[in-house]
Design a protein around this motif. Sequence first.
Motif, PDB file in Angstrom:
ATOM      1  N   ASP A 126       0.830  -1.209   0.000  1.00 15.81           N
ATOM      2  CA  ASP A 126       0.000   0.000   0.000  1.00 15.81           C
ATOM      3  C   ASP A 126       0.865   1.259   0.000  1.00 15.81           C
ATOM      4  O   ASP A 126       0.500   2.281  -0.588  1.00 15.81           O
ATOM      5  CB  ASP A 126      -0.918   0.009   1.224  1.00 15.81           C
ATOM      6  N   LYS A 127       2.043   1.171   0.641  1.00 12.86           N
ATOM      7  CA  LYS A 127       2.886   2.356   0.811  1.00 12.86           C
ATOM      8  C   LYS A 127       3.917   2.532  -0.310  1.00 12.86           C
ATOM      9  O   LYS A 127       4.230   3.651  -0.700  1.00 12.86           O
ATOM     10  CB  LYS A 127       3.615   2.277   2.160  1.00 12.86           C
ATOM     11  N   PHE A 128       4.465   1.412  -0.813  1.00  8.29           N
ATOM     12  CA  PHE A 128       5.606   1.496  -1.732  1.00  8.29           C
ATOM     13  C   PHE A 128       5.285   0.799  -3.059  1.00  8.29           C
ATOM     14  O   PHE A 128       4.766  -0.311  -3.066  1.00  8.29           O
ATOM     15  CB  PHE A 128       6.850   0.856  -1.119  1.00  8.29           C
ATOM     16  N   GLU A 129       5.654   1.450  -4.164  1.00  7.98           N
ATOM     17  CA  GLU A 129       5.472   0.837  -5.481  1.00  7.98           C
ATOM     18  C   GLU A 129       6.664  -0.013  -5.879  1.00  7.98           C
ATOM     19  O   GLU A 129       6.529  -0.935  -6.687  1.00  7.98           O
ATOM     20  CB  GLU A 129       5.227   1.917  -6.544  1.00  7.98           C
ATOM     21  N   ARG A 130       7.837   0.286  -5.354  1.00  9.42           N
ATOM     22  CA  ARG A 130       9.054  -0.458  -5.658  1.00  9.42           C
ATOM     23  C   ARG A 130       9.603  -0.996  -4.351  1.00  9.42           C
ATOM     24  O   ARG A 130       9.917  -0.236  -3.440  1.00  9.42           O
ATOM     25  CB  ARG A 130      10.106   0.434  -6.333  1.00  9.42           C
ATOM     26  N   LEU A 131       9.764  -2.321  -4.288  1.00 11.16           N
ATOM     27  CA  LEU A 131      10.068  -2.947  -3.002  1.00 11.16           C
ATOM     28  C   LEU A 131      11.056  -4.092  -3.200  1.00 11.16           C
ATOM     29  O   LEU A 131      10.908  -4.912  -4.108  1.00 11.16           O
ATOM     30  CB  LEU A 131       8.769  -3.474  -2.390  1.00 11.16           C
ATOM     31  N   LEU A 171      -1.011  -2.481 -17.492  1.00 10.99           N
ATOM     32  CA  LEU A 171       0.074  -1.597 -17.050  1.00 10.99           C
ATOM     33  C   LEU A 171      -0.329  -0.127 -17.159  1.00 10.99           C
ATOM     34  O   LEU A 171       0.027   0.683 -16.300  1.00 10.99           O
ATOM     35  CB  LEU A 171       1.338  -1.866 -17.869  1.00 10.99           C
ATOM     36  N   VAL A 172      -1.056   0.199 -18.220  1.00  8.84           N
ATOM     37  CA  VAL A 172      -1.534   1.579 -18.368  1.00  8.84           C
ATOM     38  C   VAL A 172      -2.500   1.930 -17.238  1.00  8.84           C
ATOM     39  O   VAL A 172      -2.484   3.046 -16.704  1.00  8.84           O
ATOM     40  CB  VAL A 172      -2.215   1.771 -19.738  1.00  8.84           C
ATOM     41  N   ASP A 173      -3.325   0.958 -16.841  1.00 15.83           N
ATOM     42  CA  ASP A 173      -4.280   1.188 -15.747  1.00 15.83           C
ATOM     43  C   ASP A 173      -3.591   1.185 -14.374  1.00 15.83           C
ATOM     44  O   ASP A 173      -4.212   1.562 -13.373  1.00 15.83           O
ATOM     45  CB  ASP A 173      -5.372   0.115 -15.761  1.00 15.83           C
ATOM     46  N   GLY A 174      -2.334   0.752 -14.331  1.00 12.23           N
ATOM     47  CA  GLY A 174      -1.603   0.738 -13.058  1.00 12.23           C
ATOM     48  C   GLY A 174      -2.107  -0.309 -12.086  1.00 12.23           C
ATOM     49  O   GLY A 174      -2.180  -0.058 -10.875  1.00 12.23           O
ATOM     50  N   VAL A 175      -2.446  -1.511 -12.591  1.00 12.76           N
ATOM     51  CA  VAL A 175      -3.041  -2.538 -11.729  1.00 12.76           C
ATOM     52  C   VAL A 175      -2.254  -3.859 -11.783  1.00 12.76           C
ATOM     53  O   VAL A 175      -2.829  -4.936 -11.654  1.00 12.76           O
ATOM     54  CB  VAL A 175      -4.513  -2.782 -12.108  1.00 12.76           C
ATOM     55  N   CYS A 176      -0.939  -3.794 -11.948  1.00 10.27           N
ATOM     56  CA  CYS A 176      -0.119  -5.009 -12.003  1.00 10.27           C
ATOM     57  C   CYS A 176       0.804  -5.110 -10.786  1.00 10.27           C
ATOM     58  O   CYS A 176       1.332  -4.107 -10.314  1.00 10.27           O
ATOM     59  CB  CYS A 176       0.729  -5.041 -13.276  1.00 10.27           C
ATOM     60  N   SER A 212       8.966   2.699 -18.108  1.00  9.79           N
ATOM     61  CA  SER A 212       8.008   2.667 -19.222  1.00  9.79           C
ATOM     62  C   SER A 212       6.566   2.451 -18.787  1.00  9.79           C
ATOM     63  O   SER A 212       5.669   2.504 -19.630  1.00  9.79           O
ATOM     64  CB  SER A 212       8.394   1.553 -20.201  1.00  9.79           C
ATOM     65  N   VAL A 213       6.324   2.192 -17.497  1.00 13.71           N
ATOM     66  CA  VAL A 213       4.957   1.870 -17.060  1.00 13.71           C
ATOM     67  C   VAL A 213       4.386   2.993 -16.204  1.00 13.71           C
ATOM     68  O   VAL A 213       5.119   3.827 -15.663  1.00 13.71           O
ATOM     69  CB  VAL A 213       4.917   0.536 -16.280  1.00 13.71           C
ATOM     70  N   SER A 214       3.076   2.979 -16.082  1.00  8.70           N
ATOM     71  CA  SER A 214       2.370   4.004 -15.320  1.00  8.70           C
ATOM     72  C   SER A 214       2.575   3.801 -13.827  1.00  8.70           C
ATOM     73  O   SER A 214       2.918   2.708 -13.362  1.00  8.70           O
ATOM     74  CB  SER A 214       0.874   3.960 -15.639  1.00  8.70           C
ATOM     75  N   SER A 215       2.342   4.855 -13.075  1.00  8.22           N
ATOM     76  CA  SER A 215       2.385   4.734 -11.622  1.00  8.22           C
ATOM     77  C   SER A 215       1.211   3.878 -11.172  1.00  8.22           C
ATOM     78  O   SER A 215       0.197   3.769 -11.859  1.00  8.22           O
ATOM     79  CB  SER A 215       2.310   6.118 -10.967  1.00  8.22           C
ATOM     80  N   GLY A 216       1.348   3.284 -10.026  1.00  8.37           N
ATOM     81  CA  GLY A 216       0.316   2.393  -9.510  1.00  8.37           C
ATOM     82  C   GLY A 216       0.708   0.942  -9.618  1.00  8.37           C
ATOM     83  O   GLY A 216       0.291   0.108  -8.793  1.00  8.37           O
ATOM     84  N   ASN A 217       1.512   0.581 -10.635  1.00  8.84           N
ATOM     85  CA  ASN A 217       2.009  -0.789 -10.749  1.00  8.84           C
ATOM     86  C   ASN A 217       3.046  -1.046  -9.658  1.00  8.84           C
ATOM     87  O   ASN A 217       3.810  -0.158  -9.293  1.00  8.84           O
ATOM     88  CB  ASN A 217       2.642  -1.021 -12.123  1.00  8.84           C
ATOM     89  N   ARG A 218       3.076  -2.275  -9.162  1.00 13.15           N
ATOM     90  CA  ARG A 218       4.016  -2.664  -8.107  1.00 13.15           C
ATOM     91  C   ARG A 218       5.050  -3.641  -8.652  1.00 13.15           C
ATOM     92  O   ARG A 218       4.707  -4.551  -9.419  1.00 13.15           O
ATOM     93  CB  ARG A 218       3.281  -3.333  -6.955  1.00 13.15           C
ATOM     94  N   VAL A 219       6.308  -3.441  -8.254  1.00 12.66           N
ATOM     95  CA  VAL A 219       7.380  -4.379  -8.585  1.00 12.66           C
ATOM     96  C   VAL A 219       8.048  -4.784  -7.285  1.00 12.66           C
ATOM     97  O   VAL A 219       8.511  -3.930  -6.511  1.00 12.66           O
ATOM     98  CB  VAL A 219       8.420  -3.762  -9.547  1.00 12.66           C
ATOM     99  N   VAL A 220       8.093  -6.106  -7.025  1.00 11.95           N
ATOM    100  CA  VAL A 220       8.682  -6.632  -5.789  1.00 11.95           C
ATOM    101  C   VAL A 220       9.810  -7.578  -6.166  1.00 11.95           C
ATOM    102  O   VAL A 220       9.625  -8.498  -6.974  1.00 11.95           O
ATOM    103  CB  VAL A 220       7.634  -7.370  -4.937  1.00 11.95           C
TER     104      VAL A 220
END
Length: 637
Positions: free
Chosen positions: A201-206, A287-292, A323-331
């Motif tokens: 919830d807090k971080f998009e890149r983890l 990815l455009v919707d930021g839901v990954c 290259s991707v929108s904000s909202g997507n998460r990468v762990v």
Amino acid sequence: MPSSHEIGLRHSQYYCELLHIIQASMLLLLTLCSVVYSQTSSGPGSTSKTQNTLALPSVTHQLTKGISTHSDTSKPTLPPTIKSLSGIGEWFQNHADIVLTALLAALGTLFVVYFQKVVAAFNKGVEWVWKRLKVERASEALYCKNLAKELRAIQILRMAEAKDLEAIYIPLKLAEWVSPELREACQISNKDILSLSEALDKFERLTIVGDPGSGKTTITSYAAAALADHNSQINNKKIFPVHIQLRQLKEFLEDETEKDKSLKELIVEVLAPFDFPNARKFLDRKLVDGVCLIVLDGFDELADQTGILQQRLAKKVGDFIASVSSGNRVVLTSRAAGYEPAWFPGFRVLEMTELTLPQIKHFVAGWFGKPQVKHGKSLQIIIDTNERLQLLVTNPLMLAIVCFVYGAKDADNNFLPQRRVDLYDRCIEALVIEWDRSRGINREPRFTPRQIEMVLSHVAYEALAAEKIDFSRKELLSLIRTYMPRADLRQYDDEIFLKEILEHTGLFKEKAHDTIGFIHLTFQEYLAAQIIAEKVLRGVEMRDVRAEIGDVMRNLANPRWAEPITLAAGILRGRTELVTVLNEECKARTTKELRLLVAGCLRDADLNNLDFAKEYLVIQDERLSDLVEIALIQESI
């Protein structure tokens, strides 16, 4: 690609459509002429009909048949009111109702001709879009269902039945990463504890770091499975999860012809087996919707002497994020020893926390369940009354091994090893000897446990030296043939040996098509450590330990070798030769990695329990001072 015959048919269809349009246009023109002529010839102010007579049927006949004539007498004559250009405007003003009637008639004709075709084409288009959406939704549902099933049914230590992740899952916690040297030197504890859900919830890149078996894969698998089942959300949004084991990409990253592929292309390949109509466009929309949520598990398993593979992946991850929108998460998950924070700018680094006593009890109860509730309670009593064992089982993998070993023991034997190397050894013994019995299979094994362990130890060491984790069947058979004579076995029994370890022990498993590997990297490292220990003892006999462990000395800075070396020190409990050589090397070229390696060897060698010469107590003091120094430097940074 369409065939030339198909292309020809399409062209014929286009020509037919063009012909229909021309015919409709001719009908429009005829209708207009007919209405205009009839109105002008019969209205007020018209001249003699004999002078303005237009043979309309004749004109219609000539137009529709495409017949042209050069005879002046056959050409239709226009009404005299519009024979000159100057009279056109006046005529349109005086006959506006006639023009409007003609246009309406023409439109009506066109509407009648094409209405059915337009409706049919529209319905066909709607049906195509709807079918495509249905197929895409079905593919997404199938993907999520399979992903959740795969991640939830974890087969721990090749047990007879896969354990349900829900039954044994402990809500593992994360905290701000504290470097190993800082924690060991200053005993710094974590303060801010949070769950993975809170972290996402807090971080998009983890990045999640932790020791071997600390639960990095488990915590990310549980989170991805919950999202796939739509039982969880991130910031109140439904998320599409992708879970990738990075060791499966090792050969791809090594291939010079494939290394330029982007991370997005790799994810599309993960989706390909699920029959998405267009997996690339589907992923792009998500990815455009930021839901990954993209989970990249096991970054440390790409480590090598040069770090090239890890740097290649780090670049791909950086390009993907840009290259991707904000909202997507990468762990990303990794052991601390194989992770370099500078490669992943913008990633928040958290680490796995140790299990608490209530969590340990919860896991034990879930492991044994109702059928073996008494077994579970007796193990809980042993853990409650043994402080050293409590320290060992704060690691989830070690706790699972303790449960497995305790479940496989004889009814009258309550002994549990209390050093991790001894526990690994007991676990491997249980996986080789008692695994068939735990599944209700009574058979005479083809090979002795000692023979199996000898061959697999050499296989594990060769894999370590070659920086491999998994093998193709051909590669594994080649290694087995090479080392079977060391265990007094015939080389041509290699197929039988491989079948034995796959079907009747719990040490190896087939991970994918033509991909075989150890059930956990920890067991590969422990078996490789046995060969390192043998080399040390052989070097003692030859009075040249350094020469005998040349591979070890060349890989002291390689993160993949750190765990096997420290485990070898544990196997050599009570012997100082390995620690001595490493300490001499540390004095010759002092680095943070070497000082930490020597400290780890001192820890596992358990030297405090024996009487040693003064020099080894000095080594321990020196290494402790190193840790304090490193910790202070880290804290100042």
